[in-house]
Design a protein around this motif. Structure first.
Motif, PDB file in Angstrom:
ATOM      1  N   ALA A 110      28.577  36.801  -3.032  1.00  0.00           N
ATOM      2  CA  ALA A 110      29.438  37.828  -2.446  1.00  0.00           C
ATOM      3  C   ALA A 110      29.584  37.625  -0.944  1.00  0.00           C
ATOM      4  CB  ALA A 110      28.866  39.215  -2.754  1.00  0.00           C
ATOM      5  N   SER A 111      28.466  37.387  -0.268  1.00  0.00           N
ATOM      6  CA  SER A 111      28.498  37.202   1.181  1.00  0.00           C
ATOM      7  C   SER A 111      29.268  35.942   1.567  1.00  0.00           C
ATOM      8  CB  SER A 111      27.058  37.131   1.710  1.00  0.00           C
ATOM      9  OG  SER A 111      27.041  36.826   3.084  1.00  0.00           O
ATOM     10  N   SER A 132      33.104  36.454   0.907  1.00  0.00           N
ATOM     11  CA  SER A 132      33.673  37.393   1.876  1.00  0.00           C
ATOM     12  C   SER A 132      33.817  36.738   3.240  1.00  0.00           C
ATOM     13  CB  SER A 132      32.787  38.642   1.984  1.00  0.00           C
ATOM     14  OG  SER A 132      33.297  39.529   2.949  1.00  0.00           O
ATOM     15  N   THR A 133      32.781  36.029   3.678  1.00  0.00           N
ATOM     16  CA  THR A 133      32.824  35.358   4.980  1.00  0.00           C
ATOM     17  C   THR A 133      33.892  34.269   4.998  1.00  0.00           C
ATOM     18  OG1 THR A 133      30.479  35.809   5.373  1.00  0.00           O
ATOM     19  CG2 THR A 133      31.492  34.025   6.644  1.00  0.00           C
ATOM     20  N   SER A 188      37.509  35.586   4.852  1.00  0.00           N
ATOM     21  CA  SER A 188      37.849  36.393   6.029  1.00  0.00           C
ATOM     22  C   SER A 188      37.995  35.554   7.283  1.00  0.00           C
ATOM     23  CB  SER A 188      36.765  37.463   6.262  1.00  0.00           C
ATOM     24  OG  SER A 188      36.650  38.334   5.152  1.00  0.00           O
ATOM     25  N   LEU A 212      33.839  43.240  -4.143  1.00  0.00           N
ATOM     26  CA  LEU A 212      33.699  43.308  -2.685  1.00  0.00           C
ATOM     27  C   LEU A 212      34.490  44.465  -2.087  1.00  0.00           C
ATOM     28  CD1 LEU A 212      34.102  39.525  -1.679  1.00  0.00           C
ATOM     29  CD2 LEU A 212      32.009  40.773  -2.241  1.00  0.00           C
ATOM     30  N   GLN A 224      37.573  44.240  -1.374  1.00  0.00           N
ATOM     31  CA  GLN A 224      38.335  43.575  -0.312  1.00  0.00           C
ATOM     32  C   GLN A 224      39.586  42.927  -0.892  1.00  0.00           C
ATOM     33  OE1 GLN A 224      34.790  41.232   1.471  1.00  0.00           O
ATOM     34  NE2 GLN A 224      36.156  41.507   3.224  1.00  0.00           N
TER      35      GLN A 224
END
Length: 329
Positions: free
Chosen positions: A17-18, A21-22, A25, A272, A274
């Motif tokens: 997930a991290s 997302s990173t 983004s 997320l 997002q």
């Protein structure tokens, strides 16, 4: 005899997930290459390695076929073999055969993030090699390697084949060797690392299917990262909305692979909470494959605090196997 250690539950969900997302983004979007490698992705990559144009596998196999007895002879008695990203272990079998012939009973510890793929491979190896004790570790490379640091008390040979080291730029590769791998090794342990060598662009382009818009197998493999993300993070990536794009960057000495958005689009990952916006022609970096010359290899080993003990090459000198030694702390 074989057994398994499964460490995925300790590191995979949160890091996935991290990481995603990173990466999505970022101003220049990227997805870490390891997320192509679930069971389906591992099978797709195995098919790629069978392509006659995919020289990294064939050149490395040539080296291991010719020189595995010589490699085994340079190792301490009762050496255990630890392999990062074991895959199907087709190439590794040459070294396993030489090790069993050289020292008899041998401990083999393959580490792979794809649990189903690893378990099937370990069962085949156990049936084919009665003198192998196999400890399969289902984990990210460095989590698995750290777990084996105290598990294995005998001398170790750490295998990092397939030019996986090329996924990172040379400075990062040196850091990974120094900070992630050396702490799990002891003085006298060895590393055997496959490193792809710099060469003309044409054979590299053939090997990786560049420019990438007419290679269904490699497209499916790269898009498997999107399918994997959809599955794990409840996403709605539509693979048909992306095309594959790749080229050899001779200035940087690396092969670059991207997925290019065909249209303006939005992708939502519900886990997320997002949504990510993609413009037409915007790129997602999927994979870098850095190539080395001899000076690059020497700088890498020096920066990592290792000693280059021996090298072996294929007949074309397109690929190298490098035996590195761990010195006193």
């Amino acid at each position: 005899m074989y057994r398994f250690i499964n460490l995925v539950s300790q590191d995979a969900p949160d890091s996935l997930a991290s990481d995603i997302s990173t990466g999505l983004s970022s101003p220049e979007k990227y997805i870490h290459h390891k997320y192509m490698y679930n069971a389906a992705g591992s099978e797709l990559f195995e098919r790629i390695t069978q392509d006659p144009n995919y020289y990294p596998t064939h050149a490395e196999t040539e080296i291991l076929t010719r020189f595995s007895p010589e490699i085994a002879a340079q190792l301490a008695d009762n050496t255990a073999i630890v392999e990062l990203g074991s895959g199907s272990s087709v190439k590794t079998r040459h070294l396993l055969t030489a090790m069993v012939q050289h020292q008899g009973k041998t401990l083999f510890c393959p580490i792979d993030i794809s649990g189903d793929f690893l378990q099937e491979n370990v069962k085949r190896l156990s049936a084919d090699y009665p003198d192998l004790d196999i400890l399969g570790v289902i984990a990210d490379y460095y989590v698995g390697l750290a777990a084996l640091a105290d598990e294995i008390r005998q001398p170790k040979l750490l295998l990092w084949l397939g030019s996986d080291i090329g996924h990172a730029d040379p400075a990062t590769a040196a850091m990974l060797l120094r900070d992630k791998m050396l702490p799990a090794l002891r003085p006298g342990d060895k590393l055997l690392i496959g490193i792809d060598l710099k060469k003309a662009a044409e054979p590299i382009h053939r090997a990786y299917g560049c420019p990438g818009d007419n290679d269904p197998l490699r497209y499916e493999f790269n898009c498997n990262a999107l399918r994997h993300i959809n599955q794990k993070l409840d996403g709605n990536f539509v693979t048909d909305n992306f095309q594959r794009y790749c080229f050899y960057n001779e200035t940087a000495g690396r092969l670059e692979i991207y997925l290019k958005s065909k249209v303006d689009q939005q992708v939502t990952l519900n886990t997320l909470d997002q949504t990510f916006v993609f413009k037409a022609d915007e790129l997602i970096r999927i994979h870098f494959a850095h190539k080395y010359d001899q000076n690059d290899i020497l700088q890498l080993t020096q920066a990592a605090g290792l000693t280059l003990q021996h090298q072996w090459f294929d007949a074309k000198h397109w690929f190298s196997l490098n035996l590195l030694s761990v010195g006193a702390a």
